[in-house]
Write an enzyme that holds these catalytic residues in place. Structure first.
Site, PDB file in Angstrom:
ATOM      1  N   GLU A 172       0.989   3.300  -3.265  1.00 25.11           N
ATOM      2  CA  GLU A 172       1.809   3.759  -4.405  1.00 25.11           C
ATOM      3  C   GLU A 172       2.987   4.619  -3.948  1.00 25.11           C
ATOM      4  O   GLU A 172       3.242   5.692  -4.496  1.00 25.11           O
ATOM      5  CB  GLU A 172       0.944   4.515  -5.418  1.00 25.11           C
ATOM      6  CG  GLU A 172      -0.077   3.623  -6.096  1.00 25.11           C
ATOM      7  CD  GLU A 172      -0.850   4.298  -7.221  1.00 25.11           C
ATOM      8  OE1 GLU A 172      -0.674   5.533  -7.425  1.00 25.11           O
ATOM      9  OE2 GLU A 172      -1.624   3.613  -7.908  1.00 25.11           O
ATOM     10  N   GLU A 291      -5.426  -2.646  -7.278  1.00 29.20           N
ATOM     11  CA  GLU A 291      -6.086  -1.674  -8.158  1.00 29.20           C
ATOM     12  C   GLU A 291      -5.978  -2.170  -9.591  1.00 29.20           C
ATOM     13  O   GLU A 291      -4.871  -2.356 -10.098  1.00 29.20           O
ATOM     14  CB  GLU A 291      -5.466  -0.280  -8.053  1.00 29.20           C
ATOM     15  CG  GLU A 291      -5.778   0.456  -6.757  1.00 29.20           C
ATOM     16  CD  GLU A 291      -5.308   1.910  -6.764  1.00 29.20           C
ATOM     17  OE1 GLU A 291      -5.305   2.530  -7.857  1.00 29.20           O
ATOM     18  OE2 GLU A 291      -4.950   2.417  -5.686  1.00 29.20           O
TER      19      GLU A 291
END
Length: 503
Positions: A172, A291
């Site tokens: 991320e 995810e």
């Protein structure tokens, strides 16, 4: 509600990569400590890993697992988790404001993954660390012997290299919350240099570069374009993340987020195609949706809590109690991944144990399977082979996240080696049954050999330690093959897995 559908043996989408049913576990909350690892527990093995949790994990037939993070990885030093346990430092984890004891490191986790028969997908710290640390990590993990880091591994009792093929280049990195957050161009350059170096250490390694943390990010989808323009020729996947919730208590809008995810995948697929053309590249880049899960029941409360607590060790964090509505959603989302298997080759449910997870485990107590465990297991067990195109004609509805959303969500797979077709069907209608008439073309003689269903529960109903199997699949009825078509009644708010033996 009348629903007509059709599949044809030759109308294929793509071969499904088994890793579409992968998982993710992070050093976060009680995912590791008192999740998979709890020395002294009655079910602990000689290494301290819980056998009761291991059984539930193995029953999922997970092909790969992403580790050790997540936000955790962006300030993690893997060297803290090797060598004698008594010499390992306790560190402050900046991601989740807790203490990390480092009693589980790469070698302990590799032992667990081998016992679970799961391939490791390791994440590299590109937040507070960089290329040199990444090179040393890969050398420690994958080089046979005769170098400093590989010989250090051998001195730690691990003779053979792990030969890990999947490497996540950070986590991320588009997120301002991330330790070491970077702008797209600088991250893309760093990822490119890492990928080139690491592929020299591990020929055939697959590199996964960070895409958007979710499709609501300010930089989406420009982030993907800028990153891929820097590193396209040296990576194999771009990662996507997305979590889902129903805080508004609007079930149909919640289910509509399945289609929203399809648009997310389609958009990034378009970015990939654009960059491939712009760079005049010959290789393909696919999506690693590493995810995904439902996450909202206690998210806000726990976020306020962890941001102020005083560095506890393995605190209870984000231990969602999943309900029947969540299970239906997960079944539908897995259908979307099957339908998008030409683009999505890897997908990881986040996470595996305790933290927003299909498996829960009490410290010193029992483990149990949450409602979402079951559609995940059924897709993993029965959703292999080739994804088939499904034409569906059913009533539709409009909601906040989309229009003309079909009440009937169907995916199908064909396992030619086993001679089976599996139909995954979600009836999203709140009150109407679906009278299904699904043409089966090109398969010869067919018959139903398995029908599992989840239906008839209150949407808010959950499983727990005192009711571990309150919500679980049961044998279905009333569905069969007639005149070359799969026919039957599917109750409202129900999820079905129907396996057909085909010629």
């Amino acid at each position: 509600m009348k629903v007509t559908a059709a599949i044809h043996r030759q109308f294929e989408i793509a071969r499904i990569d088994d890793r579409l049913y992968a998982a993710f576990i992070e050093h976060m909350g009680r995912a590791i400590y008192s999740g998979i690892y709890e020395p002294g527990h009655p079910e602990a093995d000689e290494m301290g890993f819980r056998r009761d949790v291991m059984k539930f994990v193995k029953d999922l037939k997970i092909p790969a697992i992403r580790y050790p993070g997540g936000n955790f990885v962006s300030a993690y030093d893997w060297k803290d988790g090797i060598g004698p346990k008594e010499d390992r430092p306790v560190r402050l984890d900046l991601a989740w404001r807790s203490k990390e004891t480092n009693q589980v490191g790469i070698n302990e986790f590799a032992y667990w993954a081998k016992e679970a028969e799961i391939e490791m997908m390791l994440a590299i710290n590109l937040g507070s660390k960089g290329l040199q640390d990444a090179r040393e990590f890969v050398e420690y993990v994958n080089h046979p012997s005769g170098s400093f880091w590989s010989d250090l591994r051998r001195s730690h009792g691990v003779e053979d290299p792990y030969n890990v093929k999947m490497w996540c280049l950070g986590n991320e990195m588009d997120g301002p919350w991330q330790i070491g957050h970077k702008e797209a161009h600088e991250y893309g350059r760093l990822a490119d240099e890492c990928a080139k170096a690491l592929r020299q250490l591990t020929p055939g390694a697959e590199m996964i570069v960070c895409g958007s943390s979710n499709d609501q990010m300010r930089t989406y989808p420009e982030w993907e374009r800028e990153v891929l323009e820097e590193c396209y020729e040296n990576v194999h996947y771009i990662s996507l993340h997305k979590y889902f919730g129903n805080s508004s208590k609007d079930t149909l809008n919640f289910f509509g987020k399945i289609e929203e995810t399809g648009r997310y995948i389609q958009a990034i697929g378009g970015v990939i195609d654009y960059v491939k053309a712009k760079n005049r590249a010959k290789n393909d880049v696919h999506i690693c949706f590493d995810e995904w899960n439902v996450w909202y029941h206690i998210r806000e409360d726990d976020t306020r809590r962890w941001k102020t607590w005083d560095w506890p060790e393995a605190p209870d964090l984000l231990e969602e109690d999943y309900n029947f509505e969540d299970a239906l959603f997960v079944g539908g989302l897995l259908n979307e991944f099957i339908r998008r298997s030409d683009r999505v080759k890897i997908a990881c449910i986040a996470q595996l144990v305790n933290v927003i997870a299909p498996i829960r485990a009490e410290k010193g107590g029992p483990a149990w399977r949450q409602t979402i465990y079951w559609p995940y297991q059924m897709a993993s067990l029965h959703g292999r082979g080739t994804a088939l195109r499904v034409a569906v004609d059913a009533p539709t509805y409009d909601c906040e996240v989309g229009s003309d959303i079909s009440y009937m969500d169907i995916a199908a797979t064909h396992d030619a080696a086993a001679g089976t077709v599996t139909v995954f069907a979600l009836n999203r209608h709140l009150s109407d049954s679906a009278e299904l008439d699904m043409a089966l073309t090109g398969f010869g003689d067919t018959r139903v050999v398995m029908h599992k269903v989840m239906e008839g529960h209150d949407l808010a109903a959950t499983n727990g330690p005192d009711r571990p199997d309150a919500i679980a699949p049961v044998d279905g009825s009333g569905v069969g093959v007639e005149d070359g078509a799969l026919k039957g009644r599917l109750a409202p708010l129900s999820y079905h897995v129907i396996k057909l033996q085909v010629a």
